[in-house]
Structures are given as structure tokens and as C-alpha cells.
Design a protein around this motif. Sequence first.
Motif, PDB file in Angstrom:
ATOM      1  N   PHE A  77      -3.075   1.588   1.215  1.00 19.88           N
ATOM      2  CA  PHE A  77      -3.557   1.090  -0.083  1.00 19.88           C
ATOM      3  C   PHE A  77      -4.436   2.138  -0.769  1.00 19.88           C
ATOM      4  O   PHE A  77      -4.388   2.295  -1.992  1.00 19.88           O
ATOM      5  CB  PHE A  77      -4.356  -0.196   0.106  1.00 19.88           C
ATOM      6  CG  PHE A  77      -3.543  -1.343   0.655  1.00 19.88           C
ATOM      7  CD1 PHE A  77      -2.165  -1.349   0.523  1.00 19.88           C
ATOM      8  CD2 PHE A  77      -4.157  -2.387   1.316  1.00 19.88           C
ATOM      9  CE1 PHE A  77      -1.406  -2.399   1.031  1.00 19.88           C
ATOM     10  CE2 PHE A  77      -3.411  -3.429   1.832  1.00 19.88           C
ATOM     11  CZ  PHE A  77      -2.038  -3.445   1.692  1.00 19.88           C
ATOM     12  N   TYR A  78      -5.210   2.867   0.053  1.00 15.45           N
ATOM     13  CA  TYR A  78      -6.068   3.922  -0.514  1.00 15.45           C
ATOM     14  C   TYR A  78      -5.221   5.015  -1.145  1.00 15.45           C
ATOM     15  O   TYR A  78      -5.505   5.480  -2.258  1.00 15.45           O
ATOM     16  CB  TYR A  78      -6.962   4.492   0.576  1.00 15.45           C
ATOM     17  CG  TYR A  78      -7.832   5.634   0.106  1.00 15.45           C
ATOM     18  CD1 TYR A  78      -8.979   5.405  -0.648  1.00 15.45           C
ATOM     19  CD2 TYR A  78      -7.494   6.951   0.409  1.00 15.45           C
ATOM     20  CE1 TYR A  78      -9.766   6.454  -1.084  1.00 15.45           C
ATOM     21  CE2 TYR A  78      -8.272   8.005  -0.031  1.00 15.45           C
ATOM     22  CZ  TYR A  78      -9.415   7.750  -0.777  1.00 15.45           C
ATOM     23  OH  TYR A  78     -10.185   8.791  -1.213  1.00 15.45           O
ATOM     24  N   LEU A  79      -4.155   5.408  -0.430  1.00 15.38           N
ATOM     25  CA  LEU A  79      -3.251   6.414  -0.996  1.00 15.38           C
ATOM     26  C   LEU A  79      -2.556   5.887  -2.250  1.00 15.38           C
ATOM     27  O   LEU A  79      -2.351   6.619  -3.222  1.00 15.38           O
ATOM     28  CB  LEU A  79      -2.211   6.813   0.055  1.00 15.38           C
ATOM     29  CG  LEU A  79      -2.747   7.564   1.285  1.00 15.38           C
ATOM     30  CD1 LEU A  79      -1.615   7.824   2.283  1.00 15.38           C
ATOM     31  CD2 LEU A  79      -3.411   8.869   0.880  1.00 15.38           C
ATOM     32  N   GLY A  80      -2.198   4.576  -2.211  1.00 19.86           N
ATOM     33  CA  GLY A  80      -1.591   3.968  -3.395  1.00 19.86           C
ATOM     34  C   GLY A  80      -2.552   3.949  -4.569  1.00 19.86           C
ATOM     35  O   GLY A  80      -2.150   4.151  -5.726  1.00 19.86           O
ATOM     36  N   ALA A  81      -3.849   3.708  -4.283  1.00 19.29           N
ATOM     37  CA  ALA A  81      -4.850   3.716  -5.348  1.00 19.29           C
ATOM     38  C   ALA A  81      -4.993   5.112  -5.949  1.00 19.29           C
ATOM     39  O   ALA A  81      -5.137   5.269  -7.172  1.00 19.29           O
ATOM     40  CB  ALA A  81      -6.194   3.234  -4.795  1.00 19.29           C
ATOM     41  N   VAL A 126      -9.733  -0.653 -12.587  1.00 18.35           N
ATOM     42  CA  VAL A 126      -8.354  -1.133 -12.398  1.00 18.35           C
ATOM     43  C   VAL A 126      -7.819  -0.693 -11.037  1.00 18.35           C
ATOM     44  O   VAL A 126      -7.147  -1.472 -10.333  1.00 18.35           O
ATOM     45  CB  VAL A 126      -7.449  -0.610 -13.533  1.00 18.35           C
ATOM     46  CG1 VAL A 126      -5.979  -0.897 -13.228  1.00 18.35           C
ATOM     47  CG2 VAL A 126      -7.839  -1.248 -14.852  1.00 18.35           C
ATOM     48  N   VAL A 127      -8.099   0.534 -10.637  1.00 21.83           N
ATOM     49  CA  VAL A 127      -7.652   1.025  -9.331  1.00 21.83           C
ATOM     50  C   VAL A 127      -8.298   0.213  -8.213  1.00 21.83           C
ATOM     51  O   VAL A 127      -7.637  -0.182  -7.234  1.00 21.83           O
ATOM     52  CB  VAL A 127      -7.987   2.521  -9.192  1.00 21.83           C
ATOM     53  CG1 VAL A 127      -7.760   2.984  -7.754  1.00 21.83           C
ATOM     54  CG2 VAL A 127      -7.143   3.347 -10.145  1.00 21.83           C
ATOM     55  N   ALA A 128      -9.605  -0.046  -8.347  1.00 16.65           N
ATOM     56  CA  ALA A 128     -10.287  -0.863  -7.336  1.00 16.65           C
ATOM     57  C   ALA A 128      -9.711  -2.279  -7.296  1.00 16.65           C
ATOM     58  O   ALA A 128      -9.553  -2.873  -6.217  1.00 16.65           O
ATOM     59  CB  ALA A 128     -11.783  -0.911  -7.649  1.00 16.65           C
ATOM     60  N   LEU A 129      -9.370  -2.823  -8.471  1.00 19.37           N
ATOM     61  CA  LEU A 129      -8.765  -4.156  -8.533  1.00 19.37           C
ATOM     62  C   LEU A 129      -7.418  -4.162  -7.814  1.00 19.37           C
ATOM     63  O   LEU A 129      -7.109  -5.101  -7.053  1.00 19.37           O
ATOM     64  CB  LEU A 129      -8.598  -4.582  -9.994  1.00 19.37           C
ATOM     65  CG  LEU A 129      -7.966  -5.950 -10.241  1.00 19.37           C
ATOM     66  CD1 LEU A 129      -8.830  -7.055  -9.655  1.00 19.37           C
ATOM     67  CD2 LEU A 129      -7.762  -6.182 -11.741  1.00 19.37           C
ATOM     68  N   PHE A 130      -6.615  -3.140  -8.029  1.00 18.39           N
ATOM     69  CA  PHE A 130      -5.322  -3.008  -7.334  1.00 18.39           C
ATOM     70  C   PHE A 130      -5.530  -2.978  -5.823  1.00 18.39           C
ATOM     71  O   PHE A 130      -4.803  -3.634  -5.063  1.00 18.39           O
ATOM     72  CB  PHE A 130      -4.611  -1.736  -7.806  1.00 18.39           C
ATOM     73  CG  PHE A 130      -3.521  -1.273  -6.892  1.00 18.39           C
ATOM     74  CD1 PHE A 130      -2.267  -1.875  -6.940  1.00 18.39           C
ATOM     75  CD2 PHE A 130      -3.735  -0.250  -5.976  1.00 18.39           C
ATOM     76  CE1 PHE A 130      -1.249  -1.455  -6.089  1.00 18.39           C
ATOM     77  CE2 PHE A 130      -2.723   0.176  -5.127  1.00 18.39           C
ATOM     78  CZ  PHE A 130      -1.477  -0.433  -5.174  1.00 18.39           C
TER      79      PHE A 130
END
Length: 344
Positions: A25-29, A63-67
Motif C-alpha cells: 500500500f505504501y508503494l501504491g501511495a 488524498v494519498v493518505a486517504l487511499f
Amino acid sequence: MALREILQIIVGNKWLYSLILIGLFYLGAKLLTWIIENIVHSFTKRTKTKVDDLIIEKTKKWVVALFFFIAVRVFIVPLFNSGLDKINNSVIIFLVTMIAIIVVGILIDVWGKVWASKTKSTLDDTLLPLFRKLADVIIGITGFVIILNHWGISVTPFLAGAGVIGIILGFALKDSLANIFGGIALILDKNFQLEDVIKLNSGETGTIIDIGLRSTKIKTFDNELLVIPNANLAITTIQNFAKPDLSARVIVEFGVVYGSDIEKVRKIVLDALKKVNGVLKEPAPRVYFNEMGDSSLKFKLFFWVDSYTKRFDAKEEATEAVYNALNKAKINIPFPTQTVYLKK
């Protein structure tokens, strides 16, 4: 060890599985951040408005943190039978609240400044930060209440207490709030603006020099400052010399002796007016035979100038021109007289 066995070990250990998912998820962010900065931002730059650019720039981290936390909510939280879901959901609500505060703030700043630039008043410049803070408080309280409800905490006692406090503050700040809303009404109605000359119902006349949050300042022709609460100004009758346009009518009253030729008087006065500066041809000047007075035949000269600021100078110049023209034509201008008869 075969890949299948490794995957079974990972899936069988929920902590290890969760840790790997968090890493993904971190890489996706990070990938989402790159997409926003390089692809989405390139599209928003092509638009005429800067609102979308500001929204992307200010909200991309949120938005990235929300994702990230939505992904955690979908894939990781179901693995644990604990209060982790409430904590994660509270974080999601908080992030949505912050994004809403940022977006609404940008809209108020950008569109509000465009609106404020169209007026000369300083009131809207004062109100914009006030509206911005008010919007932040309302959105923030809404998000906080949703989080409390999510945790099963009743907000009814808080709302009741806030209602009582609101009533108390409403009574305490009644006059101030009336002035603020009165100022808003003055701006929205556009009855006057800075540098307009107005006459109040009470008789005072002066130039608007400031429309503030609580009061409006007027400078009289005697260089005196009138400070009028906006609540009072919003409900009084106002004569605005600058509305509906700057043009203004000038009236010069004069009288001639009985026996004068009326048409000759009209012609002499209108000819004299042609030498006065600033007199408009339309509407055309007119001379009215107004009254047969006690001591004279009374006339009124009407003419227009292009700005009310020229009215007094034009009236003085026209009065002098009429007086000189009548004198030159040997038409007497009488002064009030009385005949007294004595009975013996």
C-alpha cells in the motif's frame, strides 16, 4: 522452499501478511503521488482557472493518505477482531474532513477575492477571512461529531449545551451581529460604494470613505467624520447622488419685474447658459415660468451636468451668467418690497 509454500506461510501468518500488504500500500501511495504530480497536474495546468491546480497541490498528500487507510480498511482490518476498525475509520473520517476544509477554503479564497475585486468596499475583504474560519469550524465540528457517533458517544448533551451557549452569545452579541449582517446587506444590495456622496434621512450629507464590518464612515463637506452603525444604515432612507448614474440636474431660481417679456427672458437666459462649462445638450435646458409672486415673476432654469460633483460649480456659474445677462438686457431683478398704506 517452493514459492507456493512461502505464500502459504505468509497468508497463514496474518501479522506478516498485513506487514507485506502495508508495504505494498505504501508503494501504491507513492505511485499515486507520482500520478497526481505528473499526470493529473499536467491536465489541470491546461485549464483557465487556477482552482483545480490549487486543490491538487494542497490536497495531494491528504488524498494519498486517504487511499492508504482505505486500503488498510478493506484488506487488513477484516483480519483482526479488535477495535482496529473504529480507529481506522476515525482516521478516514478525519482525512475526509481535512480535504473538505482545504477545498472549501480554496473556493472561498479564489472566488471570494474575485467578488471582492469588483467592489471598492473594505467590508468584503474583512468578511472573507471570517467566512473562511466559519467554514473551517463548521466542517471540523461536523467531522468531529461523526467520529463521536462512530464510537457510540451521544452528542445530544453537547448539542444542548452548545445551544444554550449560542442563545447566550446571541443575546450578548445581538447589536454586533446586527451590524455585521447589516453591512453584508449593504454590500449585496449595492446601494452605494466608496466615494459616493449620499444624504441620510436625518439630513447629513457626505462622502462614503469606508464600509467596515460594524460601521460605515462618512466624511461631511465640513470635514467632519460620521460613524454610523451598519444596522441603522441598512434600515434608513438614503439618497445617493451617484445613482443610478453620475449625471445630475441643476436648478437656478430667479425672478424678474412684472411687465417683462416672458419669451425674451427665456431666450436671454438660455443664451447665457451656452457659455457655462459642462452643460449637457441632452436633456435640453429649459426655463419654466413658475409663479407670479408677490414681488416678481418667478422662473426656474433647469439643466444637466455629466457628474453630480460639478453641480455646485455649475450652479454658481449659471447663476452669475443669468444675473449678468438680465442686467445687460435691462430686465430688472426685483427685491422683495411691501407697500404700506396709512389711514388717517
